[in-house]
Design an enzyme around this catalytic site. Sequence first.
Site, PDB file in Angstrom:
ATOM      1  N   ILE A  17       0.836  -1.211   0.000  1.00  0.00           N
ATOM      2  CA  ILE A  17       0.000   0.000   0.000  1.00  0.00           C
ATOM      3  C   ILE A  17       0.873   1.264   0.000  1.00  0.00           C
ATOM      4  O   ILE A  17       0.557   2.250  -0.664  1.00  0.00           O
ATOM      5  CB  ILE A  17      -0.945  -0.012   1.226  1.00  0.00           C
ATOM      6  CG1 ILE A  17      -1.920  -1.207   1.136  1.00  0.00           C
ATOM      7  CG2 ILE A  17      -1.728   1.300   1.333  1.00  0.00           C
ATOM      8  CD1 ILE A  17      -2.697  -1.489   2.415  1.00  0.00           C
ATOM      9  N   ASP A  56      14.879   1.381   9.971  1.00  0.00           N
ATOM     10  CA  ASP A  56      13.822   0.727  10.752  1.00  0.00           C
ATOM     11  C   ASP A  56      13.081   1.782  11.569  1.00  0.00           C
ATOM     12  O   ASP A  56      13.663   2.410  12.467  1.00  0.00           O
ATOM     13  CB  ASP A  56      14.481  -0.316  11.674  1.00  0.00           C
ATOM     14  CG  ASP A  56      13.454  -1.161  12.408  1.00  0.00           C
ATOM     15  OD1 ASP A  56      12.325  -0.667  12.641  1.00  0.00           O
ATOM     16  OD2 ASP A  56      13.786  -2.302  12.754  1.00  0.00           O
ATOM     17  N   ASN A  83       1.989   4.493   7.393  1.00  0.00           N
ATOM     18  CA  ASN A  83       1.451   3.283   6.762  1.00  0.00           C
ATOM     19  C   ASN A  83       2.157   1.996   7.186  1.00  0.00           C
ATOM     20  O   ASN A  83       1.542   0.934   7.226  1.00  0.00           O
ATOM     21  CB  ASN A  83       1.558   3.451   5.230  1.00  0.00           C
ATOM     22  CG  ASN A  83       1.442   2.146   4.490  1.00  0.00           C
ATOM     23  OD1 ASN A  83       0.352   1.592   4.343  1.00  0.00           O
ATOM     24  ND2 ASN A  83       2.561   1.600   4.028  1.00  0.00           N
ATOM     25  N   TYR A 148      -2.876  -7.854  16.586  1.00  0.00           N
ATOM     26  CA  TYR A 148      -2.838  -6.862  15.502  1.00  0.00           C
ATOM     27  C   TYR A 148      -4.071  -5.955  15.604  1.00  0.00           C
ATOM     28  O   TYR A 148      -3.968  -4.731  15.501  1.00  0.00           O
ATOM     29  CB  TYR A 148      -2.823  -7.615  14.170  1.00  0.00           C
ATOM     30  CG  TYR A 148      -2.995  -6.764  12.935  1.00  0.00           C
ATOM     31  CD1 TYR A 148      -1.923  -6.060  12.399  1.00  0.00           C
ATOM     32  CD2 TYR A 148      -4.232  -6.690  12.287  1.00  0.00           C
ATOM     33  CE1 TYR A 148      -2.071  -5.301  11.245  1.00  0.00           C
ATOM     34  CE2 TYR A 148      -4.387  -5.937  11.135  1.00  0.00           C
ATOM     35  CZ  TYR A 148      -3.312  -5.243  10.626  1.00  0.00           C
ATOM     36  OH  TYR A 148      -3.468  -4.487   9.484  1.00  0.00           O
ATOM     37  N   LYS A 152      -4.444  -1.861  16.014  1.00  0.00           N
ATOM     38  CA  LYS A 152      -5.179  -0.996  15.083  1.00  0.00           C
ATOM     39  C   LYS A 152      -6.329  -0.255  15.792  1.00  0.00           C
ATOM     40  O   LYS A 152      -6.695   0.842  15.380  1.00  0.00           O
ATOM     41  CB  LYS A 152      -5.682  -1.805  13.885  1.00  0.00           C
ATOM     42  CG  LYS A 152      -4.543  -2.375  13.020  1.00  0.00           C
ATOM     43  CD  LYS A 152      -3.677  -1.277  12.404  1.00  0.00           C
ATOM     44  CE  LYS A 152      -2.670  -1.809  11.400  1.00  0.00           C
ATOM     45  NZ  LYS A 152      -1.854  -0.749  10.791  1.00  0.00           N
ATOM     46  N   THR A 183      -1.495  -7.645  -1.095  1.00  0.00           N
ATOM     47  CA  THR A 183      -0.079  -7.286  -0.928  1.00  0.00           C
ATOM     48  C   THR A 183       0.637  -8.501  -0.336  1.00  0.00           C
ATOM     49  O   THR A 183       0.041  -9.560  -0.150  1.00  0.00           O
ATOM     50  CB  THR A 183       0.096  -6.096   0.053  1.00  0.00           C
ATOM     51  OG1 THR A 183      -0.260  -6.548   1.352  1.00  0.00           O
ATOM     52  CG2 THR A 183      -0.759  -4.890  -0.337  1.00  0.00           C
TER      53      THR A 183
HETATM   54  N1  LIG Z   1      -2.782  -5.897   3.180  1.00  0.00           N
HETATM   55  C1  LIG Z   1      -3.894  -5.866   3.882  1.00  0.00           C
HETATM   56  O1  LIG Z   1      -4.813  -6.683   3.669  1.00  0.00           O
HETATM   57  C2  LIG Z   1      -4.109  -4.811   4.924  1.00  0.00           C
HETATM   58  C3  LIG Z   1      -5.393  -4.694   5.471  1.00  0.00           C
HETATM   59  C4  LIG Z   1      -5.629  -3.734   6.434  1.00  0.00           C
HETATM   60  C5  LIG Z   1      -4.603  -2.898   6.843  1.00  0.00           C
HETATM   61  N2  LIG Z   1      -3.359  -3.019   6.309  1.00  0.00           N
HETATM   62  C6  LIG Z   1      -2.316  -2.121   6.800  1.00  0.00           C
HETATM   63  O2  LIG Z   1      -1.747  -1.432   5.716  1.00  0.00           O
HETATM   64  C7  LIG Z   1      -0.400  -1.104   6.014  1.00  0.00           C
HETATM   65  C8  LIG Z   1       0.486  -1.545   4.872  1.00  0.00           C
HETATM   66  O3  LIG Z   1       0.332  -2.933   4.698  1.00  0.00           O
HETATM   67  P1  LIG Z   1       0.705  -3.688   3.339  1.00  0.00           P
HETATM   68  O4  LIG Z   1      -0.391  -4.637   3.064  1.00  0.00           O
HETATM   69  O5  LIG Z   1       1.135  -2.750   2.298  1.00  0.00           O
HETATM   70  O6  LIG Z   1       1.943  -4.550   3.879  1.00  0.00           O
HETATM   71  P2  LIG Z   1       3.339  -4.952   3.196  1.00  0.00           P
HETATM   72  O7  LIG Z   1       3.154  -5.216   1.748  1.00  0.00           O
HETATM   73  O8  LIG Z   1       3.882  -6.014   4.075  1.00  0.00           O
HETATM   74  O9  LIG Z   1       4.216  -3.616   3.350  1.00  0.00           O
HETATM   75  C9  LIG Z   1       4.606  -3.161   4.605  1.00  0.00           C
HETATM   76  C10 LIG Z   1       5.551  -1.998   4.448  1.00  0.00           C
HETATM   77  O10 LIG Z   1       6.018  -1.623   5.760  1.00  0.00           O
HETATM   78  C11 LIG Z   1       7.451  -1.618   5.755  1.00  0.00           C
HETATM   79  N3  LIG Z   1       7.980  -1.977   7.065  1.00  0.00           N
HETATM   80  C12 LIG Z   1       7.776  -3.119   7.771  1.00  0.00           C
HETATM   81  N4  LIG Z   1       8.458  -3.088   8.924  1.00  0.00           N
HETATM   82  C13 LIG Z   1       9.118  -1.901   8.949  1.00  0.00           C
HETATM   83  C14 LIG Z   1       9.991  -1.279   9.871  1.00  0.00           C
HETATM   84  N5  LIG Z   1      10.317  -1.893  11.028  1.00  0.00           N
HETATM   85  N6  LIG Z   1      10.496  -0.055   9.586  1.00  0.00           N
HETATM   86  C15 LIG Z   1      10.179   0.547   8.405  1.00  0.00           C
HETATM   87  N7  LIG Z   1       9.329   0.023   7.503  1.00  0.00           N
HETATM   88  C16 LIG Z   1       8.816  -1.187   7.772  1.00  0.00           C
HETATM   89  C17 LIG Z   1       7.842  -2.635   4.686  1.00  0.00           C
HETATM   90  O11 LIG Z   1       9.101  -2.343   4.132  1.00  0.00           O
HETATM   91  P3  LIG Z   1      10.514  -2.989   4.561  1.00  0.00           P
HETATM   92  O12 LIG Z   1      10.301  -4.444   4.739  1.00  0.00           O
HETATM   93  O13 LIG Z   1      11.385  -2.591   3.421  1.00  0.00           O
HETATM   94  O14 LIG Z   1      10.893  -2.292   5.824  1.00  0.00           O
HETATM   95  C18 LIG Z   1       6.773  -2.355   3.623  1.00  0.00           C
HETATM   96  O15 LIG Z   1       7.163  -1.238   2.835  1.00  0.00           O
HETATM   97  C19 LIG Z   1      -0.069  -1.768   7.354  1.00  0.00           C
HETATM   98  O16 LIG Z   1      -0.179  -0.838   8.390  1.00  0.00           O
HETATM   99  C20 LIG Z   1      -1.157  -2.828   7.470  1.00  0.00           C
HETATM  100  O17 LIG Z   1      -1.440  -3.130   8.822  1.00  0.00           O
HETATM  101  C21 LIG Z   1      -3.089  -3.965   5.366  1.00  0.00           C
END
Ligand SMILES: NC(=O)c1ccc[n+]([C@@H]2O[C@H](COP(=O)([O-])OP(=O)(O)OC[C@H]3O[C@@H](n4cnc5c(N)ncnc54)[C@H](OP(=O)(O)O)[C@@H]3O)[C@@H](O)[C@H]2O)c1
Length: 256
Positions: A17, A56, A83, A148, A152, A183
């Site tokens: 995202i 991080d 995010n 989780y 949230k 994702t």
């Molecule tokens: N996908 C879903 O179904 C969904 C649904 C509801 C809410 N969300 C929320 O949407 C947000 C994004 O999720 P997503 O689905 O895009 O997940 P994702 O594809 O796993 O991406 C997560 C992002 O966060 C970064 N990240 C993780 N740990 C980190 C750290 N310690 N420091 C800095 N960056 C960090 C990762 O990059 P690096 O690994 O390079 O650090 C990546 O860019 C999250 O808050 C998630 O809870 C997702």
Amino acid sequence: MKIDGKVVIVTGASAGIGAACAAEFARAGAKLSLCARSEEGLRRAAGDQALITAGDLTEESVRRRVVERTLERFGAIDILINNAGIGLYIPSWEAPEAEVRRLMELNFFAVLGMIRLVTPHMRARRGGTIVNVGSIGGKIVLPWLTVYSASKYAVGALTEGLRMELRRDGIRTMLVCPGYVLTEFQQRSVGEVPPQMVKGRRFAITATECAASIRRGVERDARTVMTPRVGWLLVALARLLPRAVEARMARMNGTA
Ligand SMILES: NC(=O)c1ccc[n+]([C@@H]2O[C@H](COP(=O)([O-])OP(=O)(O)OC[C@H]3O[C@@H](n4cnc5c(N)ncnc54)[C@H](OP(=O)(O)O)[C@@H]3O)[C@@H](O)[C@H]2O)c1
């Protein structure tokens, strides 16, 4: 808020995202400052003009570096999109405490940490928008992601409280509640895979669709963005028929 020409920080912008938000806001004319741990991922997500800071976000020094570098490069911060987040597919009562703390460090304390750093700047300029990416799991508890969900819910409370705290300062806050977004989130999360029924992709949206909802939400100064909007129906059902919804969720979780 009009996005063209605005300075936008996106955390967790190397994938999913966050990366989609980088593309969406760049198309709308924003100047971007992106952060995540993977420098390679950030480079892929960033256009020619974006500032990237690899690190991080659970570390205070990294958060500080993101904000300082953004101000040095662009001289302002108009929009913060908090995010970055991770999941934890382990029952709350047996989740290792270290994992719970790790999740809270990123999903809650890093979010608050970024807010603490940008708010004085936004207050001085009497404007800005803080976007916190929560989840539908922050409106209805998902038993396969209880810890989780707790993080949230905390993000939701923080977003609403901040809105009232900063009302006089012209700063807006927006909560984003995505449902299931396609994702790598599930694969990157700690713990076992979610129950098979949860993987039902009926209402799944793409990261690009999610980012477009976030962009539209910022443009119309929305308080909450539920994406997809059908999520509101589930939230209403859970309020009206809590026992029935809980029983159904427990069945989906394989614990009823
Ligand atoms: N996908 C879903 O179904 C969904 C649904 C509801 C809410 N969300 C929320 O949407 C947000 C994004 O999720 P997503 O689905 O895009 O997940 P994702 O594809 O796993 O991406 C997560 C992002 O966060 C970064 N990240 C993780 N740990 C980190 C750290 N310690 N420091 C800095 N960056 C960090 C990762 O990059 P690096 O690994 O390079 O650090 C990546 O860019 C999250 O808050 C998630 O809870 C997702």
